[in-house]
Design an enzyme around this catalytic site. Structure first.
Site, short mmCIF file in Angstrom:
data_model
loop_
_atom_site.label_atom_id
_atom_site.label_comp_id
_atom_site.label_asym_id
_atom_site.label_seq_id
_atom_site.Cartn_x
_atom_site.Cartn_y
_atom_site.Cartn_z
N ASP A 44 0.84 -1.19 0.00
CA ASP A 44 0.00 0.00 0.00
C ASP A 44 0.88 1.25 0.00
O ASP A 44 1.40 1.65 1.03
CB ASP A 44 -0.91 -0.01 1.24
CG ASP A 44 -1.84 1.18 1.23
OD1 ASP A 44 -2.82 1.16 0.45
OD2 ASP A 44 -1.58 2.17 1.95
N TYR A 49 3.89 9.33 0.44
CA TYR A 49 4.85 8.64 1.31
C TYR A 49 6.29 8.89 0.86
O TYR A 49 7.24 8.59 1.59
CB TYR A 49 4.56 7.13 1.38
CG TYR A 49 3.14 6.80 1.84
CD1 TYR A 49 2.37 7.75 2.52
CD2 TYR A 49 2.57 5.55 1.61
CE1 TYR A 49 1.07 7.47 2.92
CE2 TYR A 49 1.27 5.26 2.03
CZ TYR A 49 0.53 6.22 2.68
OH TYR A 49 -0.76 5.94 3.08
N LYS A 78 -1.80 5.98 -4.57
CA LYS A 78 -2.85 6.97 -4.30
C LYS A 78 -2.54 8.31 -4.95
O LYS A 78 -1.37 8.70 -5.07
CB LYS A 78 -3.00 7.18 -2.79
CG LYS A 78 -3.14 5.90 -2.00
CD LYS A 78 -3.49 6.14 -0.54
CE LYS A 78 -3.38 4.84 0.25
NZ LYS A 78 -2.00 4.55 0.70
N HIS A 111 -6.56 9.75 -2.43
CA HIS A 111 -6.03 9.64 -1.07
C HIS A 111 -6.93 10.37 -0.05
O HIS A 111 -7.26 9.82 1.00
CB HIS A 111 -4.61 10.24 -1.05
CG HIS A 111 -3.77 9.77 0.10
ND1 HIS A 111 -2.41 9.66 0.03
CD2 HIS A 111 -4.09 9.39 1.36
CE1 HIS A 111 -1.93 9.22 1.18
NE2 HIS A 111 -2.94 9.06 2.00
N THR A 278 7.60 -9.13 13.52
CA THR A 278 6.23 -8.60 13.53
C THR A 278 5.61 -8.66 12.14
O THR A 278 4.41 -8.86 12.00
CB THR A 278 6.18 -7.16 14.09
OG1 THR A 278 7.28 -6.42 13.58
CG2 THR A 278 6.20 -7.14 15.59
P1 NAD Z 1 0.18 0.54 11.67
O1 NAD Z 1 -1.00 0.29 12.49
O2 NAD Z 1 0.46 -0.35 10.59
O3 NAD Z 1 1.53 0.66 12.52
C1 NAD Z 1 1.59 1.39 13.68
C2 NAD Z 1 2.86 1.09 14.43
O4 NAD Z 1 2.77 -0.21 14.96
C3 NAD Z 1 4.14 1.13 13.59
O5 NAD Z 1 5.05 1.94 14.27
C4 NAD Z 1 4.62 -0.33 13.55
O6 NAD Z 1 5.99 -0.43 13.59
C5 NAD Z 1 3.99 -0.92 14.78
N1 NAD Z 1 3.68 -2.34 14.61
C6 NAD Z 1 3.34 -2.98 13.47
N2 NAD Z 1 3.10 -4.27 13.71
C7 NAD Z 1 3.28 -4.48 15.04
C8 NAD Z 1 3.17 -5.60 15.88
N3 NAD Z 1 2.83 -6.80 15.40
N4 NAD Z 1 3.43 -5.44 17.19
C9 NAD Z 1 3.75 -4.24 17.68
N5 NAD Z 1 3.89 -3.11 16.93
C10 NAD Z 1 3.64 -3.24 15.61
O7 NAD Z 1 -0.11 2.02 11.24
P2 NAD Z 1 -0.03 2.87 9.96
O8 NAD Z 1 1.33 2.80 9.33
O9 NAD Z 1 -0.59 4.18 10.36
O10 NAD Z 1 -1.09 2.22 8.97
C11 NAD Z 1 -0.78 1.16 8.13
C12 NAD Z 1 -0.74 1.59 6.68
O11 NAD Z 1 -1.99 2.16 6.30
C13 NAD Z 1 0.26 2.71 6.34
O12 NAD Z 1 1.59 2.25 6.28
C14 NAD Z 1 -0.30 3.19 5.03
O13 NAD Z 1 0.07 2.33 3.97
C15 NAD Z 1 -1.79 3.13 5.29
N6 NAD Z 1 -2.34 4.42 5.74
C16 NAD Z 1 -3.17 5.08 4.90
C17 NAD Z 1 -3.68 6.32 5.25
C18 NAD Z 1 -4.62 7.05 4.33
O14 NAD Z 1 -4.85 8.25 4.53
N7 NAD Z 1 -5.18 6.38 3.34
C19 NAD Z 1 -3.34 6.88 6.49
C20 NAD Z 1 -2.51 6.18 7.36
C21 NAD Z 1 -2.02 4.94 6.97
#
Ligand code: NAD
Length: 323
Positions: A44, A49, A78, A111, A278
């Protein structure tokens, strides 16, 4: 084996993917390459980004080494806010495809439903939200969502993307979009975690046959680094005693319970992690089922709290987006 979701466009989308927001440029190529080796097939990405070139390098390496073929992957990107004017869409998509080193996207999303004044990529890329370095000027463009959506439909006709969808849309805009869309949105990507369930929006998407992808599945975890006051005040979901006790019951981690809460309710997920351990546990989060009671307990965390909105990142005297 990662389950998949059949989109209304006819294509299959892996239910568990890999998010690329905040993946540092210096490591993005290796992160994507290793995630492919670990079994991820959906990535994604987004113009915003700022790492599409490096992510594409990771893909190219995996293809070159014969680990996957292009058609095994599901690459999502996006359209950023500054490219909503109809004539700006195709040129920036072609640039993004060139950055990734591929000739089509599997899914291309608007987006945010926010149209901002065009910024030439040779001047600033990714353009971000502001028109000045100080981050105080936000200039809208006149593009309507209908204009932008029609331009996305043209991308499908030209083979530049297989499916199109939207992100950060609320119900009102979806109802409007569905009145004129010749191609219905295949997916809706939204912030979704136990503190922000958005059940009515999920009901609408289900009723209309639009697949939902949840982002920021761990709630405040992704936003601590932005010093958001409400992110700091809330209990981290990954350390919450109730979530942990549910996880213990199934012999799973709190993260896997949070992810399964989404996938078991039919949503796709795109967690991001740089650590291999993870990455694998996130990918392997669909091989157990929560009881209906546990799902209801987790849904009961809902506080309607949204983290990913412009006013949480900068003073927005000119933009009240989720108002
Ligand atoms: P996430 O929920 O994926 O990650 C949050 C944090 O949790 C990160 O720091 C990660 O290192 C940590 N993490 C991941 N797996 C873990 C685990 N198993 N145990 C403990 N910690 C863990 O949050 P995100 O990056 O905000 O969202 C995921 C993806 O969604 C983004 O990378 C992006 O591709 C997408 N996104 C899209 C939008 C949008 O506006 N469309 C906005 C935010 C994110």
């Amino acid at each position: 084996m990662t389950p998949s979701i059949k989109l209304n466009s006819g294509y299959e989308m892996p239910q568990v993917g890999f998010g690329l927001w905040k993946v540092d440029n210096a490591i993005a190529s290796d992160v994507v390459y290793n995630a492919i080796k670990a079994g991820y097939r959906l990535f994604d990405g987004a113009c915003d980004y700022g790492n599409e070139v490096e992510c594409g390098q990771g893909v190219a390496r995996a293809i070159k080494e014969g680990i996957v073929k292009r058609e095994d992957l599901f690459i999502v990107s996006k359209l950023w806010n500054t490219f909503h004017d109809a004539e700006r869409v195709e040129p920036v998509v072609k640039k993004q495809l060139a950055d990734w080193g591929v000739d089509y996207f599997d899914l291309y999303l608007i987006h945010f439903p926010i149209a901002l004044e065009y910024v030439d990529p040779s001047v600033r890329y990714p353009p971000g939200w502001h028109n000045d370095e100080a981050g105080t000027i936000i200039k809208p463009s006149k593009a309507t969502i209908q204009e932008t959506w029609t331009a996305l439909e043209d991308l499908v006709a030209k083979g530049l993307t297989k499916s199109i969808g939207v992100s950060n849309f609320q119900s009102q805009l979806l109802y409007d979009l569905l009145r004129y869309a010749k191609i219905r949105p295949a997916t809706l990507q939204i912030e979704h975690h136990p503190y922000l369930v958005q059940q009515e929006l999920l009901n609408l998407a289900k009723h209309e046959g639009i697949a939902v992808t949840a982002y920021s599945s761990f709630g405040p975890a992704s936003f601590q680094e932005f010093n958001m006051k409400h992110a700091a005040k809330l209990a981290p979901l990954l350390e919450d005693a109730t979530i942990k006790s549910i996880a213990d019951k199934y012999g799973k981690s709190a993260s896997q319970v949070l992810l399964r809460w989404s996938t078991q309710r039919g949503l796709a997920i795109i967690p991001k992690s740089a650590r291999q351990e993870t990455q694998i546990s996130n990918l392997q989060s669909t091989d157990f089922d929560l009881s209906e009671e546990d799902i209801a307990t987790i849904s009961g965390f809902d506080k309607g709290i949204r983290f990913n909105q412009p006013s949480n990142y900068f003073p927005t005297e000119l933009l009240w987006y989720f108002g």
